[in-house]
Design an enzyme around this catalytic site. Structure first.
Site, PDB file in Angstrom:
ATOM      1  N   LYS A 175       0.858  -1.190   0.000  1.00  0.00           N
ATOM      2  CA  LYS A 175       0.000   0.000   0.000  1.00  0.00           C
ATOM      3  C   LYS A 175       0.893   1.237   0.000  1.00  0.00           C
ATOM      4  O   LYS A 175       1.581   1.521   0.983  1.00  0.00           O
ATOM      5  CB  LYS A 175      -0.899   0.040   1.237  1.00  0.00           C
ATOM      6  N   GLY A 228       6.491   5.657   8.313  1.00  0.00           N
ATOM      7  CA  GLY A 228       5.562   6.787   8.361  1.00  0.00           C
ATOM      8  C   GLY A 228       5.609   7.416   9.732  1.00  0.00           C
ATOM      9  O   GLY A 228       6.601   7.274  10.461  1.00  0.00           O
ATOM     10  N   SER A 229       4.532   8.072  10.119  1.00  0.00           N
ATOM     11  CA  SER A 229       4.548   8.818  11.373  1.00  0.00           C
ATOM     12  C   SER A 229       4.461   7.876  12.575  1.00  0.00           C
ATOM     13  O   SER A 229       3.926   6.763  12.479  1.00  0.00           O
ATOM     14  CB  SER A 229       3.380   9.811  11.394  1.00  0.00           C
ATOM     15  N   VAL A 232       0.778   6.682  13.746  1.00  0.00           N
ATOM     16  CA  VAL A 232       0.185   5.617  12.923  1.00  0.00           C
ATOM     17  C   VAL A 232       0.956   4.317  13.131  1.00  0.00           C
ATOM     18  O   VAL A 232       0.369   3.248  13.338  1.00  0.00           O
ATOM     19  CB  VAL A 232       0.176   6.013  11.424  1.00  0.00           C
ATOM     20  N   GLY A 233       2.290   4.404  13.130  1.00  0.00           N
ATOM     21  CA  GLY A 233       3.120   3.198  13.233  1.00  0.00           C
ATOM     22  C   GLY A 233       2.903   2.464  14.546  1.00  0.00           C
ATOM     23  O   GLY A 233       2.815   1.235  14.573  1.00  0.00           O
ATOM     24  N   CYS A 284      12.981  11.965   7.598  1.00  0.00           N
ATOM     25  CA  CYS A 284      12.881  11.484   8.977  1.00  0.00           C
ATOM     26  C   CYS A 284      14.192  11.654   9.721  1.00  0.00           C
ATOM     27  O   CYS A 284      14.216  11.721  10.942  1.00  0.00           O
ATOM     28  CB  CYS A 284      12.451  10.034   8.998  1.00  0.00           C
ATOM     29  N   GLU A 385       7.804  16.379  16.090  1.00  0.00           N
ATOM     30  CA  GLU A 385       8.309  16.361  14.717  1.00  0.00           C
ATOM     31  C   GLU A 385       7.456  17.281  13.841  1.00  0.00           C
ATOM     32  O   GLU A 385       6.230  17.240  13.901  1.00  0.00           O
ATOM     33  CB  GLU A 385       8.248  14.937  14.165  1.00  0.00           C
TER      34      GLU A 385
HETATM   35  N1  LIG Z   1      12.171   6.398   9.975  1.00  0.00           N
HETATM   36  C1  LIG Z   1      12.105   6.400   8.654  1.00  0.00           C
HETATM   37  O1  LIG Z   1      12.757   5.616   7.984  1.00  0.00           O
HETATM   38  C2  LIG Z   1      11.220   7.360   7.958  1.00  0.00           C
HETATM   39  C3  LIG Z   1      10.131   7.917   8.602  1.00  0.00           C
HETATM   40  N2  LIG Z   1       9.292   8.766   7.958  1.00  0.00           N
HETATM   41  C4  LIG Z   1       8.199   9.368   8.711  1.00  0.00           C
HETATM   42  O2  LIG Z   1       7.029   9.414   7.926  1.00  0.00           O
HETATM   43  C5  LIG Z   1       6.219  10.517   8.277  1.00  0.00           C
HETATM   44  C6  LIG Z   1       5.788  11.254   7.029  1.00  0.00           C
HETATM   45  O3  LIG Z   1       5.139  10.403   6.162  1.00  0.00           O
HETATM   46  P1  LIG Z   1       3.551  10.363   6.037  1.00  0.00           P
HETATM   47  O4  LIG Z   1       3.262   9.678   4.748  1.00  0.00           O
HETATM   48  O5  LIG Z   1       2.968  11.698   6.298  1.00  0.00           O
HETATM   49  O6  LIG Z   1       3.184   9.427   7.286  1.00  0.00           O
HETATM   50  P2  LIG Z   1       1.774   8.765   7.632  1.00  0.00           P
HETATM   51  O7  LIG Z   1       1.972   8.002   8.885  1.00  0.00           O
HETATM   52  O8  LIG Z   1       0.676   9.729   7.563  1.00  0.00           O
HETATM   53  O9  LIG Z   1       1.525   7.754   6.408  1.00  0.00           O
HETATM   54  C7  LIG Z   1       2.427   6.719   6.097  1.00  0.00           C
HETATM   55  C8  LIG Z   1       1.665   5.607   5.402  1.00  0.00           C
HETATM   56  O10 LIG Z   1       0.734   5.042   6.318  1.00  0.00           O
HETATM   57  C9  LIG Z   1      -0.562   5.056   5.756  1.00  0.00           C
HETATM   58  N3  LIG Z   1      -1.552   5.175   6.821  1.00  0.00           N
HETATM   59  C10 LIG Z   1      -2.191   6.289   7.272  1.00  0.00           C
HETATM   60  N4  LIG Z   1      -3.062   5.967   8.257  1.00  0.00           N
HETATM   61  C11 LIG Z   1      -2.947   4.629   8.452  1.00  0.00           C
HETATM   62  C12 LIG Z   1      -3.576   3.694   9.339  1.00  0.00           C
HETATM   63  N5  LIG Z   1      -4.493   4.076  10.234  1.00  0.00           N
HETATM   64  N6  LIG Z   1      -3.214   2.385   9.261  1.00  0.00           N
HETATM   65  C13 LIG Z   1      -2.277   1.986   8.390  1.00  0.00           C
HETATM   66  N7  LIG Z   1      -1.674   2.809   7.504  1.00  0.00           N
HETATM   67  C14 LIG Z   1      -1.987   4.123   7.547  1.00  0.00           C
HETATM   68  C15 LIG Z   1      -0.535   6.229   4.798  1.00  0.00           C
HETATM   69  O11 LIG Z   1      -1.585   6.136   3.852  1.00  0.00           O
HETATM   70  P3  LIG Z   1      -2.245   7.463   3.197  1.00  0.00           P
HETATM   71  O12 LIG Z   1      -1.164   8.099   2.418  1.00  0.00           O
HETATM   72  O13 LIG Z   1      -3.323   6.905   2.354  1.00  0.00           O
HETATM   73  O14 LIG Z   1      -2.710   8.304   4.338  1.00  0.00           O
HETATM   74  C16 LIG Z   1       0.850   6.060   4.198  1.00  0.00           C
HETATM   75  O15 LIG Z   1       0.856   5.045   3.227  1.00  0.00           O
HETATM   76  C17 LIG Z   1       7.077  11.357   9.190  1.00  0.00           C
HETATM   77  O16 LIG Z   1       6.668  11.179  10.511  1.00  0.00           O
HETATM   78  C18 LIG Z   1       8.474  10.787   8.999  1.00  0.00           C
HETATM   79  O17 LIG Z   1       9.324  10.956  10.081  1.00  0.00           O
HETATM   80  C19 LIG Z   1       9.496   9.089   6.656  1.00  0.00           C
HETATM   81  C20 LIG Z   1      10.566   8.567   5.965  1.00  0.00           C
HETATM   82  C21 LIG Z   1      11.530   7.695   6.570  1.00  0.00           C
HETATM   83  O1  LIG Z   2      13.869   5.060   4.974  1.00  0.00           O
HETATM   84  C1  LIG Z   2      15.058   5.126   4.737  1.00  0.00           C
HETATM   85  O2  LIG Z   2      15.718   4.125   4.536  1.00  0.00           O
HETATM   86  C2  LIG Z   2      15.813   6.419   4.729  1.00  0.00           C
HETATM   87  C3  LIG Z   2      14.906   7.603   4.773  1.00  0.00           C
HETATM   88  C4  LIG Z   2      15.622   8.787   5.214  1.00  0.00           C
HETATM   89  O3  LIG Z   2      16.782   8.753   5.441  1.00  0.00           O
HETATM   90  C5  LIG Z   2      14.960  10.076   5.405  1.00  0.00           C
HETATM   91  O4  LIG Z   2      13.749  10.230   5.274  1.00  0.00           O
HETATM   92  O5  LIG Z   2      15.698  10.963   5.730  1.00  0.00           O
END
Ligand SMILES: NC(=O)C1=CN([C@@H]2O[C@H](COP(=O)(O)OP(=O)(O)OC[C@H]3O[C@@H](n4cnc5c(N)ncnc54)[C@H](OP(=O)(O)O)[C@@H]3O)[C@@H](O)[C@H]2O)C=CC1
Ligand SMILES: O=C(O)CCC(=O)C(=O)O
Length: 485
Positions: A175, A228-229, A232-233, A284, A385
């Site tokens: 997804k 992701g965030s 949610v995670g 992130c 964040e």
């Molecule tokens: N640590 C890491 O490696 C990284 C972390 N991030 C983190 O990602 C975030 C930004 O990304 P963003 O896309 O806004 O994050 P979100 O958590 O909003 O979304 C991430 C994914 O989860 C899906 N999602 C949303 N709600 C749910 C749910 N209830 N159950 C399951 N899946 C869900 C989203 O779908 P939809 O788009 O349809 O809402 C999307 O595909 C930041 O917090 C950032 O720090 C980003 C990159 C790397």
């Molecule tokens: O998800 C990853 O492997 C790296 C992503 C990352 O470094 C970032 O968002 O800054």
């Protein structure tokens, strides 16, 4: 004419049973619709899981190096299409073409690593106390697994998860983030061209609260890898583990960069542009807390403001542009909300802090790189964040205080220190509570052949990528054989 795209299930492109679609737009010009995508339902997810279940027995028996060959071909496909892919990334996520090309390049590098992992999927032979016993371990796939990706590396993160999952012998339901659905269609096409058999990889587009939530609840998904965030995670992780599934999550960060008195402040300011402002801070691993010795705080802040002034914000396709728009209106509002909160709580706005609409930017979600000084640990922008181009300067009186402030966060993804003092650098590396760390290197620097992940609320489960990429996607089986029975 805007194209309507479909889900990819069992090697076929099919409509959702909902009959409904959503759009993905260009954040640099919100009038430009890039495509219509399926608003999928729980039933669509179940169909994809059924297809992946049917494909699993044959795929898990396929020789591991043969599975790796698919990734080798994927690497070649990525090389051939690198420019087309970079252009779609820029159009859909907004980042500059230079950064989009970098994302494609990193994905190619990752495939070099992961295709080779196929020949390194090793177990161990372990000496037994009983001379009659021959004991060893083998690695086995988990079954049908789920991958959920964010928008900020829309090509990379999806592939960096899917590739090791299928090399390990799992079958996958993917997804993508709704905002980056177009590049995800391209991901399916690339895997298909690389020879992935029907049902081994499936994609269902649609909202996180419907499609994503089902990934948490469906007991047939043996494991879910999410980026992701944190909110949610963590909720998803609870749902997956409550039903006995395996969870991996890469989530948010509030990454510190510490600057000591012996650092070269011009170089540090350049490095902070890369770690704090690049991609609008939608990283992130980006630096959002700049923890600096009081004696050099004013000088470094001035240098940083000067650098922020020089960041060229515009359409990512234009020559010389550093930062495109943020991803969507909601992210724009998050940025504005945190800017206002910081001002209300007493931080000093040194630069930026506003939406940019002049010089043809009025149709997109453009924002200014932003610097706040006099930020204290209690302030919201020191804790939460933002995922925006905002650097909070926090002054400290000693190295010891810098370490304490750096670790005073619920997150633990990445960090940096800038110093020539080797003793302090090594001490920092030992004491900093983050999964990735850097000395005189921007906090968002990474290469895919190194393990990646965080501590505290930044991560759940084993590290992704590098030599650890397959850890999450396999189980060990321990075998005792008595050949003399
Ligand atoms: N640590 C890491 O490696 C990284 C972390 N991030 C983190 O990602 C975030 C930004 O990304 P963003 O896309 O806004 O994050 P979100 O958590 O909003 O979304 C991430 C994914 O989860 C899906 N999602 C949303 N709600 C749910 C749910 N209830 N159950 C399951 N899946 C869900 C989203 O779908 P939809 O788009 O349809 O809402 C999307 O595909 C930041 O917090 C950032 O720090 C980003 C990159 C790397
Ligand atoms: O998800 C990853 O492997 C790296 C992503 C990352 O470094 C970032 O968002 O800054």
């Amino acid at each position: 004419m805007v194209t309507t795209y479909q889900n990819y299930i069992n090697g076929k492109w099919i409509n959702s049973e909902s009959g409904e679609t959503y759009t993905s737009i260009n954040p640099a010009n919100t009038e430009e619709v890039l495509g219509y995508f399926q608003s999928s339902t729980v039933e669509d997810v179940k169909k994809a899981i059924d297809a992946a279940s049917e494909a699993f027995p044959a795929w898990s028996k396929t020789a591991v190096p043969v599975r790796g060959d698919i990734l080798f071909r994927l690497m070649q496909e990525l090389e051939q299409e690198r420019e087309v892919l970079a252009e779609i990334i820029t159009k859909e996520v907004g980042k500059s073409l230079r950064e989009a090309r970098g994302e494609v390049e990193k994905t190619i590098q990752a495939m070099k690593q992961f295709s080779g992992e196929a020949t390194r999927l090793t177990g161990e032979t372990i000496p037994s106390y009983d001379p009659n016993i021959f004991g060893y371990t083998v690695r086995e796939p988990l079954g049908v697994v789920g991958v959920i990706a964010p928008y900020n590396f829309p090509l990379g993160i999806g592939i960096w998860k899917i590739a090791p999952a299928i090399v390990a012998g799992n079958t996958v339901v993917f997804k993508p983030a709704s905002n980056t659905s177009l590049i995800s269609i391209k991901i399916m096409e690339l895997f298909e061209k690389s020879g992935v058999p029907e049902g081994v990889l499936n994609m269902v587009t649609g909202s996180g609260s419907v499609v994503g939530r089902e990934f948490g609840e469906n007991p047939h998904l043996k494991a879910v890898s999410f980026t992701g965030s944190s909110d949610v995670g963590i909720a998803l992780g609870k749902a997956v583990t409550a039903r006995g599934g395996k969870m991996q999550a890469e989530m948010g960060g509030k990454n510190p960069s510490i600057v000591l008195e012996d650092a070269d402040l011009d170089k540090v300011a350049e490095s902070l542009v890369l770690s704090g402002f690049l991609d609008n801070g939608q990283r992130c691993t980006g630096t959002s807390r700049l923890i600096v010795l009081r004696s050099i705080a004013e000088e470094l802040t001035e240098k940083l403001v000067e650098k922020a002034r020089q960041v060229v914000v515009g359409n990512g396709f234009d020559e010389g542009v550093d930062n495109g728009p943020v991803i969507d209106e909601s992210q724009l509002n998050v940025y504005l909300h945190y800017v206002n909160t910081a001002i209300e709580e007493g931080a000093k706005l040194e630069f930026g802090g506003k939406r940019l609409t002049e010089n043809g930017l009025d149709k997109g979600y453009f924002v200014a790189p932003t610097v706040f000084s006099h930020v204290t640990e209690e302030m919201t922008i020191a804790k939460e964040e933002i995922f925006g181009p905002v650097i909070a300067v926090m002054e400290v009186d000693s190295y010891e205080e810098a370490i304490r402030v750096a670790n005073n966060t619920e997150f633990g993804l990445s960090s940096s220190i800038y110093t020539k003092d080797l003793q302090k650098a090594f001490d920092f590396v030992r004491r900093i509570e983050s999964g990735v760390t850097h000395v005189n290197v921007p906090s968002n620097y990474f290469e895919n052949q190194y393990p990646f992940g965080g501590k505290k609320t930044s991560s759940i489960g084993p590290r992704e990528q590098g030599s650890t990429a397959l850890d999450f996607w396999t189980d060990y089986k321990t075998v005792y054989i008595n050949p003399n029975y």
